[in-house]
Design an enzyme around this catalytic site. Structure first.
Site, PDB file in Angstrom:
ATOM      1  N   ASP A  59       0.746  -1.316   0.152  1.00  0.00           N
ATOM      2  CA  ASP A  59      -0.051  -0.054   0.099  1.00  0.00           C
ATOM      3  C   ASP A  59       0.866   1.375   0.014  1.00  0.00           C
ATOM      4  OD1 ASP A  59      -2.577  -0.959   0.212  1.00  0.00           O
ATOM      5  OD2 ASP A  59      -2.149  -1.642   2.177  1.00  0.00           O
ATOM      6  N   ASP A 108     -10.144  -5.804  -1.714  1.00  0.00           N
ATOM      7  CA  ASP A 108      -9.078  -5.269  -0.557  1.00  0.00           C
ATOM      8  C   ASP A 108      -9.909  -4.279   0.575  1.00  0.00           C
ATOM      9  OD1 ASP A 108      -6.806  -4.270   0.679  1.00  0.00           O
ATOM     10  OD2 ASP A 108      -6.368  -2.904  -1.184  1.00  0.00           O
TER      11      ASP A 108
HETATM   12  C1  DX5 Z   1      -6.424   0.160   2.639  1.00  0.00           C
HETATM   13  C2  DX5 Z   1      -5.246  -0.576   2.192  1.00  0.00           C
HETATM   14  C3  DX5 Z   1      -5.668  -2.066   2.535  1.00  0.00           C
HETATM   15  C4  DX5 Z   1      -5.433  -2.245   3.733  1.00  0.00           C
HETATM   16  C5  DX5 Z   1      -5.889  -3.632   4.038  1.00  0.00           C
HETATM   17  O1  DX5 Z   1      -6.399   1.474   2.334  1.00  0.00           O
HETATM   18  O2  DX5 Z   1      -5.491  -0.338   0.652  1.00  0.00           O
HETATM   19  O3  DX5 Z   1      -4.857  -2.788   1.599  1.00  0.00           O
HETATM   20  O4  DX5 Z   1      -4.081  -2.364   3.967  1.00  0.00           O
HETATM   21  O5  DX5 Z   1      -6.087  -3.793   5.576  1.00  0.00           O
HETATM   22  P1  DX5 Z   1      -7.185  -4.803   6.084  1.00  0.00           P
HETATM   23  O6  DX5 Z   1      -7.103  -6.144   5.624  1.00  0.00           O
HETATM   24  O7  DX5 Z   1      -6.790  -4.566   7.747  1.00  0.00           O
HETATM   25  O8  DX5 Z   1      -8.360  -4.113   5.964  1.00  0.00           O
HETATM   26 ZN    ZN Z   2      -4.192  -1.827  -0.566  1.00  0.00          ZN
END
Ligand code: DX5
Ligand code: ZN
Length: 228
Positions: free
Chosen positions: A34, A168
């Site tokens: 990310d 995601d």
């Molecule tokens: C959110 C990101 C995601 C996040 C996912 O802005 O793009 O990839 O890191 O985290 P979890 O799985 O904890 O929701």
């Molecule tokens: Zn992400």
């Protein structure tokens, strides 16, 4: 179609990035990094200055939550997947994004926020190898899965049986089953993997939950039937 679980890494420095890659390296084919610029989203993470010489033997997909993705992609060379947000694209910079990806040696995907409609993706779908459907508002990990985006997943899967659809945000065993049943074949997850005691077991459990429902759900959604 198989379901791939992809650990999502949201960190602020290279040391943490390497630690998270190494923690799952033997258990997955790909990690999702990310990247945030504090402009497109209200948070900032590691950027291209930390992406040189990443460990070999694993694939990288970069989730660019940044205002000018082409500038970042230019600095991130290699056979990576670059996922840019449709909300950051205008007709004008799409060509620049495509050029940057081509010159970097990577592939291109497109991400869509929960509030954005599929209509806005239309002009770009022919150019991408995957769609990333956001099931949280981007910016932070640890948020709650927004089930309403399953409508978009179902619609995409119905129209494009071969397209890679990744989901995601807020993915755990329970929500993986739902996203899988809707038609996702890739699931990015951060908290449910990195906050688990055993990342390997967490990955396996998420994948199995999604596979079970995916087999039961896909292809039957029109009749509304389910074998489970
Ligand atoms: C959110 C990101 C995601 C996040 C996912 O802005 O793009 O990839 O890191 O985290 P979890 O799985 O904890 O929701
Ligand atoms: Zn992400």
């Amino acid at each position: 179609m198989d379901v791939e679980v992809i650990p999502a890494i949201l960190v602020k420095n290279r040391e943490d990035l390497l630690e998270r890659i190494n923690r799952v390296r033997d258990n997955v084919a790909t990690v999702h990094i990310d990247v945030m610029d504090n402009e497109f989203v209200p948070n900032k993470t590691v950027g291209p200055e930390s992406f040189e010489d990443l460990p070999a033997g694993i694939g990288y997909e970069f989730h660019w939550m940044v205002r000018n993705p082409e500038k970042y992609i230019e600095r991130t060379r290699g056979k990576h997947l670059h996922v840019v947000h449709v909300e950051t694209i205008s007709g004008k910079n799409w060509n620049a994004v495509k050029k940057a990806v081509r010159e970097s040696g990577g592939k291109l995907g497109i991400a869509i926020n929960p509030a954005t409609t599929l209509k806005e993706l239309e002009p770009y779908l022919n150019d991408v190898s995957m769609v990333l459907v956001m099931s949280v508002v981007p910016g932070f990990d640890g948020q709650k899965y927004i089930g309403e985006v399953e409508g978009k997943i179902r619609e995409l899967r119905r129209r494009f049986p071969e397209l890679h659809i990744e989901v995601d945000g807020g993915i755990n065993e329970e929500t993986a089953a739902k996203a899988g049943a809707a038609g996702a074949d890739k699931l990015a997850a951060s908290s449910s993997i990195y906050r688990a005691e055993n990342a390997k077991l967490a990955i396996k459990a998420i994948r199995e939950a999604a596979m079970r429902k995916r087999k039961a759900g896909v292809g039957e959604s029109k009749s509304g039937g389910s074998k489970t």
